[in-house]
Design a protein around this motif. Structure first.
Motif, PDB file in Angstrom:
ATOM      1  N   LYS A 229      -4.734  -3.974  -5.118  1.00  0.00           N
ATOM      2  CA  LYS A 229      -5.663  -4.935  -5.704  1.00  0.00           C
ATOM      3  C   LYS A 229      -7.035  -4.286  -5.856  1.00  0.00           C
ATOM      4  O   LYS A 229      -7.442  -3.508  -5.004  1.00  0.00           O
ATOM      5  CB  LYS A 229      -5.773  -6.156  -4.777  1.00  0.00           C
ATOM      6  N   GLU A 367     -10.999  -5.889   1.828  1.00  0.00           N
ATOM      7  CA  GLU A 367     -11.623  -7.168   1.489  1.00  0.00           C
ATOM      8  C   GLU A 367     -12.784  -7.525   2.405  1.00  0.00           C
ATOM      9  O   GLU A 367     -13.695  -8.247   1.998  1.00  0.00           O
ATOM     10  CB  GLU A 367     -10.579  -8.298   1.569  1.00  0.00           C
ATOM     11  N   ARG A 466       1.874  -7.601   9.742  1.00  0.00           N
ATOM     12  CA  ARG A 466       1.471  -8.204   8.485  1.00  0.00           C
ATOM     13  C   ARG A 466       2.298  -9.466   8.315  1.00  0.00           C
ATOM     14  O   ARG A 466       3.490  -9.468   8.694  1.00  0.00           O
ATOM     15  CB  ARG A 466       1.828  -7.265   7.338  1.00  0.00           C
TER      16      ARG A 466
END
Ligand code: ATP
Ligand code: MG
Length: 585
Positions: A229, A367, A466
């Motif tokens: 991303k 992020e 995760r």
């Protein structure tokens, strides 16, 4: 889990976090901003803080970065050099008609020109994006297109092999500048000479007046769980990168600091460049790839004080053996930290055995733009735990309720998702061209990180996995990290990855892929031995039902095990985006 507590590093700076609770209570981001800039000017520029502010503080002649090449030649760049070179680059951008706000990318190894371009672009009010130099044409095309990159700095060799074949698909790419490696034949068509433009540019530049909320950096995530991303960070990221470089990495002016991450990933920019420069340290930048002997030589000869590295590298050093570590001496080394993947308690303790001090695990993501959870130098380390929330960061473990809200998990036994309360300065400002995904990352006033953990009564976080990797077997939630850490305690195991495979009765069963230490042979007897070891420590439900030996586990180029690929291969599913898989081009 917390079998042992390692007491704080002697000599670490007690005044920072000797009393964690009161440090948290006193902490205020607006004060950090003032401490960084020395004023309450509403303008803020990340590169200006990293370089010009340091020159203002009298560091013009101090080495900012030392680059090491294969032959051990050293190239030293001072803070004054960085200021001049970044100014020149900012002027080059203007002279080429690149407008403020446009994205500038580099496709370079770890060379001084990357730093000049990064800092110059950001000073000029442009967005900087560092692309990992081993990417092949396809992943490059995707990233250059997604980022709307207008100018690229690269080398002739990389250009001919990777960019020229896709150039016609990049109508927005206006300029390509070629950094000389001393081997060029002729400048490729449609490119300009970097050095020539720099020489012709003034080394004076008045930093563009940017604001905290303007975008400064574009990073692509590692692609561990899926397609990478594009993540944007604003100039305000520097406030958190600076504060955490002090609070977590414990950096002090004039010290020698080595971050082993490549600038192609967020760690290599946040903690390989920006954060540490704002602390006035001397960076070590090794242009070569991982090699245990070389790394030990760097630690010794460059007199590294603080070292920030990654679990994969630590496990490979463990695999190479402590005898090798002991061939050299590191009296200057006083603090070691790790990021990127879960750090097994075994690896933390190996730090003590090999270097006389533990590795301090830190947790964050592209992020979050800066370290969010950490083991602090001045606090006790719980091996296997990621540590506690950084002052100024509200982190919790939460679970979703039936009403679609979030609830903080109170029990230290219960697993939930890591959630952060928005308000820290380096929080990402968008996912490129995916506003919906951005919106979905926030719920009920929290940012959800997509990682599962437990939080104990003292506020220490324990990584579980995760969200995509967690295994559900016979009604139990199994942490791949816990199984991997236990397998790592077996003397034959060097690295391991655990996944869930379908099981008709239990739903999922645990399968382990094991890389052996040198000197061990992967036969049935050893498999049974490791299996027995795991059963004894984990119980029959959690222990792997199947163990396979593997020569090398699939990893991302940033060194993370790609469990999704092991899973896809196991299930015969499509392998997905492999642009960040190590060894690919
Ligand atoms: P993608 O988002 O594309 O799948 P990625 O999440 O690996 O890739 P990064 O932003 O580079 O991309 O990595 C952040 C992630 O790395 C975290 O969300 C976490 O899963 C893992 N990580 C980082 N530090 C730690 C740590 N100390 N312990 C456990 N996991 C960690
Ligand atoms: Mg991620």
């Amino acid at each position: 889990m917390a079998e042992r507590t390692l007491h704080k590093t002697p000599g670490s700076l007690e005044h920072y976090l000797s009393d964690y609770e009161s440090a948290r209570q006193r902490f205020d981001w607006s004060e950090s901003r003032r401490a960084l800039t020395g004023s309450s000017d509403p303008h803020l520029n990340l590169a200006h803080e990293a370089v010009d502010r340091q020159v203002e503080r009298g560091r013009a002649d101090q080495i900012a970065a030392r680059f090491l090449d294969r032959e051990w030649r050293r190239v030293d760049v001072t803070y004054g050099d960085l200021q001049r070179h970044s100014n020149q680059f900012a002027n080059v951008l203007r002279s080429l008609g690149i407008a403020r706000g446009a994205t500038i990318a580099t496709l370079l190894g770890r060379v001084p020109e990357l730093f000049s371009a990064a800092l110059g672009a950001v000073k000029a009010g442009n967005v900087f994006c560092s692309l990992f130099s081993a990417f092949g044409p396809d992943p490059l095309k995707t990233r250059l297109q997604l980022g709307h990159v207008q100018l690229l700095v690269t080398t002739e060799n990389l250009y001919r092999r990777k960019v020229a074949p896709i150039r016609s698909d990049l109508p927005e790419l206006r300029s390509v500048l070629i950094v000389s490696e001393g081997t060029e034949r002729k400048l490729p068509e449609g490119t300009s000479d970097f050095a020539c433009l720099m020489d012709g540019a003034s080394d004076a530049y008045q930093t563009t007046l940017t604001r905290d909320t303007d975008v400064a950096l574009l990073h692509f995530t590692s692609g561990t769980t899926g397609k990478p991303k594009g993540v944007t960070l604003t100039h305000a990221a520097v406030i958190a990168q600076h504060a955490t470089s002090q609070l977590v990495l414990d950096l002090h002016p004039g010290e020698v600091y080595w971050c082993t991450a490549d600038p192609g990933w967020v760690t290599g920019i946040a903690y390989g460049l920006i954060g540490p420069l704002t602390c006035g340290v001397q960076l070590i930048v090794d242009r070569e790839e991982f090699d245990p002997q070389r790394w030990y030589q760097i630690l010794e000869e460059e007199r590294v004080n603080v070292w920030y590295t990654a679990p994969t590298a630590i496990r490979m050093l463990m695999k190479a053996g402590t005898a090798l570590t002991r061939e050299r001496h590191y009296p200057q080394l006083r603090h070691m930290a790790s990021v990127g993947e879960p750090l097994n308690g075994e690896a933390v303790l190996w730090g003590v055995e090999a270097f006389g001090m533990p590795f301090h695990d830190t947790w964050w993501q592209t992020e979050t733009g800066a370290i969010m959870i950490a083991n602090f130098a001045a606090c006790d380390v719980l091996p296997g735990s990621m540590g506690r929330a950084v002052p100024g960061v509200e982190a919790q473990v939460v679970r979703r309720t039936a009403q679609g809200t979030l609830e903080v998990v109170e029990s230290p036994e219960q697993v939930g998702e890591i959630a952060l309360r928005p308000g820290w300065p380096s929080m990402f400002s968008s996912y490129l061209e995916d506003p919906e995904r951005y919106r979905q990352s926030f719920l009920d006033g929290w940012y959800l990180a997509g990682d599962l953990a437990r939080r104990d009564n003292e506020g220490y976080f324990w990584f579980v996995g995760r969200a995509d990797d967690v295994i559900k077997s016979a009604g139990h939630l199994i942490s791949p990290f816990e199984v991997e850490s236990t397998l790592m305690t077996h003397p034959a195991v060097a690295q391991v990855a655990v996944i869930g495979v379908p099981d008709p009765i239990a739903g999922q069963a645990v399968k382990a892929f094991v890389e052996l230490r040198s000197g061990f042979e992967g036969n049935d007897a050893l498999r049974r031995q490791i299996m027995g070891h795991a059963r004894r420590l984990l119980g029959a439900v959690v222990a792997p039902r199947e163990i396979v030996f593997s020569d090398s586990l699939p990893r991302t180029r940033s060194g993370k095990i790609m469990r999704r690929l092991l899973r896809a291969r196991e299930l015969g599913l499509p392998e997905g985006d492999l642009s960040t898989l190590e060894g690919r081009e």
